[in-house]
Design an enzyme around this catalytic site. Structure first.
Site, PDB file in Angstrom:
ATOM      1  N   TYR A 175       0.836  -1.201   0.000  1.00 26.13           N
ATOM      2  CA  TYR A 175       0.000   0.000   0.000  1.00 26.13           C
ATOM      3  C   TYR A 175       0.873   1.255   0.000  1.00 26.13           C
ATOM      4  CZ  TYR A 175      -3.216   3.542   1.878  1.00 26.13           C
ATOM      5  OH  TYR A 175      -3.940   4.698   2.087  1.00 26.13           O
ATOM      6  N   GLU A 229     -11.384   6.178   5.868  1.00 27.03           N
ATOM      7  CA  GLU A 229     -10.739   6.930   6.946  1.00 27.03           C
ATOM      8  C   GLU A 229     -11.680   7.051   8.143  1.00 27.03           C
ATOM      9  OE1 GLU A 229      -7.717   7.729   7.242  1.00 27.03           O
ATOM     10  OE2 GLU A 229      -6.929   7.648   5.193  1.00 27.03           O
ATOM     11  N   TRP A 240      -4.855   1.197  10.699  1.00 26.40           N
ATOM     12  CA  TRP A 240      -5.096   1.210   9.264  1.00 26.40           C
ATOM     13  C   TRP A 240      -4.936  -0.183   8.681  1.00 26.40           C
ATOM     14  CZ3 TRP A 240      -7.783   3.477   5.913  1.00 26.40           C
ATOM     15  CH2 TRP A 240      -7.532   3.319   4.549  1.00 26.40           C
TER      16      TRP A 240
END
Length: 209
Positions: free
Chosen positions: A38, A60, A68
């Protein structure tokens, strides 16, 4: 990266880690293969399409209070559950859809965040009359971007993220606090918070080195 660092060596305090591939990354992106991919290919690259921006805002929001990595591992499940983050489809979700999502163990089952994603889909559609979500968010790009040498140098909010949060709330968005919006700005390339020395610094085409 300092001249004495070699691939696989310990990081400088809060700084970059040089991997076995010889590339320097922050510690958070240096171990987990999913986070590394990522970081190497997506994080900080410009997002210029409505669906992509709506997806990032949604993810988010779901990430708030979680790691995350958790969200990233569930990303494909989120896409399936939220119709590929198509605003038109999500805006039409009903209470039955909310319950369906609450029963879906493959995503983060938080009723307030699920409702926020639906609310934000409708707000995204309304923003088309004002130029669209993408231009709206990008209009808060600052004049300068941070130049962090260590993770401790990376801000968690900015005057622009505070202003963006306020503006989005005014347009009917939910779960768009200043910290969440700063994370969004990092993720979609509006600011470049790649550490100095990282192989990804200044690769977005938005900010110079």
């Amino acid at each position: 990266m300092t001249s004495e660092q070699q691939p696989g060596s310990p990081p400088q305090p809060g700084g970059v880690v040089v991997g076995e591939d010889g590339l320097a990354r922050p510690a958070w992106a240096s171990v987990d293969p999913l986070l590394r991919e990522y970081y190497d290919t997506e994080w900080g690259m410009p997002v210029r399409d409505e669906r992509g921006m709506y997806e990032r805002i949604s993810l988010e929001a779901f990430q708030a209070g979680l790691s995350w990595a958790t969200i990233l591992r569930k990303r494909e499940a989120f896409r399936a559950a939220f119709a590929g983050f198509d605003p038109e489809t999500v805006a039409a979700f009903t209470e039955d859809d909310v319950q369906r999502l609450m029963d879906d163990a493959s995503i983060v089952r938080n009723r307030a965040k699920i409702r926020a994603a639906i609310t934000n889909a409708s707000a995204t559609i309304r923003l088309r009359a004002k130029g669209g979500l993408v231009d709206f968010v990008w209009s808060f790009r600052p004049e300068r971007t941070p130049m962090p040498r260590t993770y401790a140098d990376v801000p968690t909010t900015s005057a622009e993220s505070v202003a963006l949060s306020k503006a989005l709330r005014k347009e009917g968005f939910a779960f768009v606090g200043p910290t969440t919006m700063y994370a969004l700005m990092e993720a979609v390339g509006i600011v470049d918070t790649h550490l100095l020395g990282s192989h990804r610094r200044a690769t977005s085409g938005v900010w110079p080195a």
